[in-house]
Scaffold this motif. Structure first.
Motif, short mmCIF file in Angstrom:
data_model
loop_
_atom_site.label_atom_id
_atom_site.label_comp_id
_atom_site.label_asym_id
_atom_site.label_seq_id
_atom_site.Cartn_x
_atom_site.Cartn_y
_atom_site.Cartn_z
N ALA A 233 19.76 47.25 -7.87
CA ALA A 233 19.58 48.62 -7.38
C ALA A 233 18.71 49.44 -8.32
O ALA A 233 17.80 50.13 -7.89
N ILE A 234 18.98 49.35 -9.61
CA ILE A 234 18.22 50.18 -10.55
C ILE A 234 16.87 49.57 -10.91
O ILE A 234 16.07 50.19 -11.60
N ALA A 235 16.60 48.36 -10.42
CA ALA A 235 15.29 47.75 -10.65
C ALA A 235 14.20 48.45 -9.84
O ALA A 235 13.03 48.43 -10.21
N ASP A 236 14.58 49.11 -8.77
CA ASP A 236 13.60 49.78 -7.91
C ASP A 236 13.25 51.16 -8.49
O ASP A 236 14.14 51.97 -8.76
N PRO A 237 11.96 51.46 -8.67
CA PRO A 237 11.56 52.74 -9.27
C PRO A 237 11.98 53.96 -8.43
O PRO A 237 12.30 55.00 -9.00
N THR A 238 11.99 53.83 -7.13
CA THR A 238 12.40 54.96 -6.29
C THR A 238 13.88 55.26 -6.50
O THR A 238 14.28 56.41 -6.62
N ARG A 239 14.68 54.23 -6.58
CA ARG A 239 16.12 54.44 -6.80
C ARG A 239 16.38 55.02 -8.18
O ARG A 239 17.26 55.87 -8.35
N ARG A 240 15.61 54.59 -9.17
CA ARG A 240 15.77 55.19 -10.51
C ARG A 240 15.39 56.67 -10.46
O ARG A 240 16.06 57.52 -11.07
N ALA A 241 14.34 56.99 -9.71
CA ALA A 241 13.93 58.40 -9.58
C ALA A 241 15.01 59.21 -8.87
O ALA A 241 15.27 60.37 -9.25
N ILE A 242 15.66 58.63 -7.88
CA ILE A 242 16.76 59.32 -7.19
C ILE A 242 17.90 59.59 -8.17
O ILE A 242 18.46 60.69 -8.20
N LEU A 243 18.23 58.59 -8.98
CA LEU A 243 19.29 58.79 -9.96
C LEU A 243 18.95 59.91 -10.93
O LEU A 243 19.82 60.72 -11.29
N LEU A 244 17.70 59.99 -11.34
CA LEU A 244 17.28 61.07 -12.23
C LEU A 244 17.39 62.43 -11.54
O LEU A 244 17.77 63.42 -12.17
N LEU A 245 17.05 62.47 -10.25
CA LEU A 245 17.14 63.73 -9.50
C LEU A 245 18.57 64.26 -9.42
O LEU A 245 18.82 65.45 -9.58
N VAL A 246 19.50 63.36 -9.14
CA VAL A 246 20.88 63.82 -8.93
C VAL A 246 21.70 63.79 -10.22
O VAL A 246 22.89 64.10 -10.20
N ALA A 247 21.07 63.44 -11.33
CA ALA A 247 21.79 63.39 -12.60
C ALA A 247 22.32 64.76 -13.02
O ALA A 247 23.40 64.87 -13.59
N SER A 248 21.60 65.80 -12.70
CA SER A 248 22.00 67.13 -13.15
C SER A 248 22.68 67.97 -12.08
O SER A 248 23.35 68.94 -12.41
N GLN A 249 22.50 67.59 -10.81
CA GLN A 249 23.14 68.37 -9.75
C GLN A 249 23.26 67.54 -8.48
O GLN A 249 22.46 66.64 -8.23
N SER A 250 24.26 67.85 -7.68
CA SER A 250 24.44 67.18 -6.39
C SER A 250 23.38 67.68 -5.42
O SER A 250 23.07 68.86 -5.39
N LEU A 251 22.84 66.76 -4.63
CA LEU A 251 21.79 67.11 -3.67
C LEU A 251 22.06 66.44 -2.33
O LEU A 251 22.68 65.38 -2.27
N THR A 252 21.56 67.04 -1.27
CA THR A 252 21.66 66.44 0.05
C THR A 252 20.54 65.41 0.22
O THR A 252 19.55 65.42 -0.52
N ALA A 253 20.69 64.55 1.22
CA ALA A 253 19.67 63.54 1.49
C ALA A 253 18.33 64.19 1.79
O ALA A 253 17.28 63.71 1.36
#
Length: 106
Positions: A10-30
């Motif tokens: 899952a974390i091998a994919d750059p888009t998924r890593r970017a999503i994790l970085l986005l939601v690291a500081s706050q909850s977000l909707t899809a």
């Protein structure tokens, strides 16, 4: 069919890593998450599904909206697994640095 996803795939994919970085500081909707990418919303939804299945993200419903947030416990498990490898490579690079410093002096 319920596939068990691998965290490291899952974390091998750059888009998924970017999503994790986005939601690291706050909850977000899809929708908010998808607006940060130049891909189709169903593609981002698939990434969210994978991250949720491997428990890196949690979903929380608030009215009609579903918010995604980091599962800190699972992220810590991943970090704990990686830590011995990080330490091993830090030690190796420190030894190499010492050798290189001594080599330059000679």
């Amino acid at each position: 069919m319920n596939l068990r996803r691998d965290v490291f795939q899952a974390i091998a994919d750059p888009t998924r890593r970017a999503i994790l970085l986005l939601v690291a500081s706050q909850s977000l909707t899809a929708g908010v998450i998808a607006s940060n990418f130049d891909t189709a919303r169903p593609t981002v939804s698939k990434h969210l599904q994978i991250l949720t299945e491997c428990e890196l993200l949690k979903q929380e419903q608030n009215g009609r909206e579903i918010f995604y947030h980091i599962n800190a416990k699972k992220m810590k498990e991943v970090a704990d697994f990686i830590e011995p490898f990080r330490k091993m490579w830090d030690d190796r690079f420190n030894v190499l640095e010492t050798i290189m410093k001594n080599y330059k002096k000679e």
